[in-house]
Design a protein around this motif. Structure first.
Motif, PDB file in Angstrom:
ATOM      1  N   VAL A   6      44.926 -22.490  22.503  1.00  0.00           N
ATOM      2  CA  VAL A   6      45.174 -22.041  23.874  1.00  0.00           C
ATOM      3  C   VAL A   6      43.842 -21.905  24.618  1.00  0.00           C
ATOM      4  N   LYS A   7      42.830 -21.392  23.938  1.00  0.00           N
ATOM      5  CA  LYS A   7      41.525 -21.213  24.571  1.00  0.00           C
ATOM      6  C   LYS A   7      40.925 -22.572  24.952  1.00  0.00           C
ATOM      7  N   VAL A   8      41.048 -23.577  24.068  1.00  0.00           N
ATOM      8  CA  VAL A   8      40.562 -24.923  24.372  1.00  0.00           C
ATOM      9  C   VAL A   8      41.328 -25.498  25.561  1.00  0.00           C
ATOM     10  N   LEU A   9      42.630 -25.303  25.585  1.00  0.00           N
ATOM     11  CA  LEU A   9      43.443 -25.779  26.697  1.00  0.00           C
ATOM     12  C   LEU A   9      43.008 -25.126  28.009  1.00  0.00           C
ATOM     13  N   PRO A  64      26.615 -19.503  30.360  1.00  0.00           N
ATOM     14  CA  PRO A  64      27.684 -19.007  31.222  1.00  0.00           C
ATOM     15  C   PRO A  64      28.857 -18.361  30.504  1.00  0.00           C
ATOM     16  N   GLY A  65      28.994 -18.579  29.211  1.00  0.00           N
ATOM     17  CA  GLY A  65      30.134 -18.014  28.483  1.00  0.00           C
ATOM     18  C   GLY A  65      31.247 -19.032  28.354  1.00  0.00           C
ATOM     19  N   PHE A  94      31.521 -10.630  32.891  1.00  0.00           N
ATOM     20  CA  PHE A  94      32.775 -10.658  33.624  1.00  0.00           C
ATOM     21  C   PHE A  94      33.866 -11.126  32.670  1.00  0.00           C
ATOM     22  N   THR A  95      34.908 -10.313  32.508  1.00  0.00           N
ATOM     23  CA  THR A  95      36.014 -10.647  31.616  1.00  0.00           C
ATOM     24  C   THR A  95      37.287 -10.799  32.438  1.00  0.00           C
ATOM     25  N   GLY A  99      47.319 -12.016  29.477  1.00  0.00           N
ATOM     26  CA  GLY A  99      48.056 -11.824  28.228  1.00  0.00           C
ATOM     27  C   GLY A  99      47.107 -11.605  27.067  1.00  0.00           C
ATOM     28  N   GLU A 100      47.264 -12.403  26.019  1.00  0.00           N
ATOM     29  CA  GLU A 100      46.426 -12.272  24.827  1.00  0.00           C
ATOM     30  C   GLU A 100      45.088 -12.973  24.955  1.00  0.00           C
ATOM     31  N   ILE A 101      44.903 -13.745  26.012  1.00  0.00           N
ATOM     32  CA  ILE A 101      43.701 -14.554  26.148  1.00  0.00           C
ATOM     33  C   ILE A 101      42.723 -13.896  27.115  1.00  0.00           C
ATOM     34  N   SER A 102      41.483 -13.794  26.666  1.00  0.00           N
ATOM     35  CA  SER A 102      40.412 -13.267  27.505  1.00  0.00           C
ATOM     36  C   SER A 102      39.306 -14.311  27.596  1.00  0.00           C
ATOM     37  N   LEU A 103      38.834 -14.548  28.809  1.00  0.00           N
ATOM     38  CA  LEU A 103      37.682 -15.413  29.026  1.00  0.00           C
ATOM     39  C   LEU A 103      36.528 -14.536  29.486  1.00  0.00           C
ATOM     40  N   VAL A 104      35.371 -14.729  28.876  1.00  0.00           N
ATOM     41  CA  VAL A 104      34.178 -13.957  29.215  1.00  0.00           C
ATOM     42  C   VAL A 104      33.142 -14.904  29.800  1.00  0.00           C
ATOM     43  N   THR A 105      32.607 -14.538  30.967  1.00  0.00           N
ATOM     44  CA  THR A 105      31.519 -15.295  31.564  1.00  0.00           C
ATOM     45  C   THR A 105      30.397 -14.332  31.928  1.00  0.00           C
ATOM     46  N   TYR A 106      29.206 -14.900  32.131  1.00  0.00           N
ATOM     47  CA  TYR A 106      28.019 -14.124  32.496  1.00  0.00           C
ATOM     48  C   TYR A 106      27.550 -14.628  33.849  1.00  0.00           C
ATOM     49  N   ILE A 107      27.553 -13.707  34.821  1.00  0.00           N
ATOM     50  CA  ILE A 107      27.432 -14.121  36.219  1.00  0.00           C
ATOM     51  C   ILE A 107      26.355 -13.341  36.972  1.00  0.00           C
ATOM     52  N   TYR A 108      26.036 -13.884  38.138  1.00  0.00           N
ATOM     53  CA  TYR A 108      25.193 -13.205  39.122  1.00  0.00           C
ATOM     54  C   TYR A 108      25.976 -13.086  40.424  1.00  0.00           C
TER      55      TYR A 108
END
Length: 175
Positions: A6-9, A64-65, A94-95, A99-108
């Motif tokens: 799911v994360k790859v998708l 960037p995460g 930034f998260t 649902g069960e999926i979390s995406l984490v990025t690192y931002i300015y």
């Protein structure tokens, strides 16, 4: 489909979304600042790549995460001046969860200055030199756009070092 699938998708869909939204105009404003207006041969001058990011928008850190593209710069520098590695301030984590999926990025967000040491050769002749770079970045709000712009600054090589009006701002961003 298990969690990693799911994360790859999701990543694939994000890349597709970024590609579709690339036609929109970028909003971040850029300036190339210098810590000195006059430098001596052999000095290292700090250049500051200032980005002013509009409210609700963000750009990305060097890592960037889970999504995003970091800022990059390609230099066109005169002989005798060499750019060092970008120095990145600490980003905001930034998260985004669905649902069960979390995406984490690192931002300015807001205003950020990336620092670049510029090494001046000891045998550079006095005079004025143009420092030029092509900046590429990705900025996002609800959609993401790719941005590209040229930045320039003039550095004078002389017999003494003289700080610029931007030196205090550059100093604030040093770690």
């Amino acid at each position: 489909m298990h969690y990693s699938g799911v994360k790859v998708l999701l990543r694939t869909l994000l890349v597709f979304w970024f590609a579709l939204s690339a036609h929109a105009a970028a909003n971040t404003q850029w300036r190339l600042l210098l810590s000195t207006e006059v430098a001596k041969p052999g000095d290292t001058v700090l250049a500051g790549l200032e980005m002013k990011i509009p409210p609700k928008w963000h750009t990305y850190w060097r890592n960037p995460g889970d999504s995003g593209i970091p800022t990059s710069i390609k230099w066109t520098l005169p002989s005798g001046i060499k750019a060092g590695e970008l120095q990145w301030p600490i980003p905001k984590k930034f998260t985004e969860s669905q649902g069960e999926i979390s995406l984490v990025t690192y931002i300015y967000e807001d205003t950020v200055v990336l620092l670049i040491p510029m090494e001046i050769s000891k045998d550079v002749a006095p005079g004025q030199f143009q420092l030029q770079g092509k900046v590429s970045w990705q900025e996002c709000e609800q959609l993401c756009v790719q941005g590209h712009t040229d930045v320039t600054a003039t550095l004078t090589i002389g017999t003494e070092t003289k700080l610029s009006a931007d030196a205090p701002l550059i100093s604030q961003w040093q770690h």
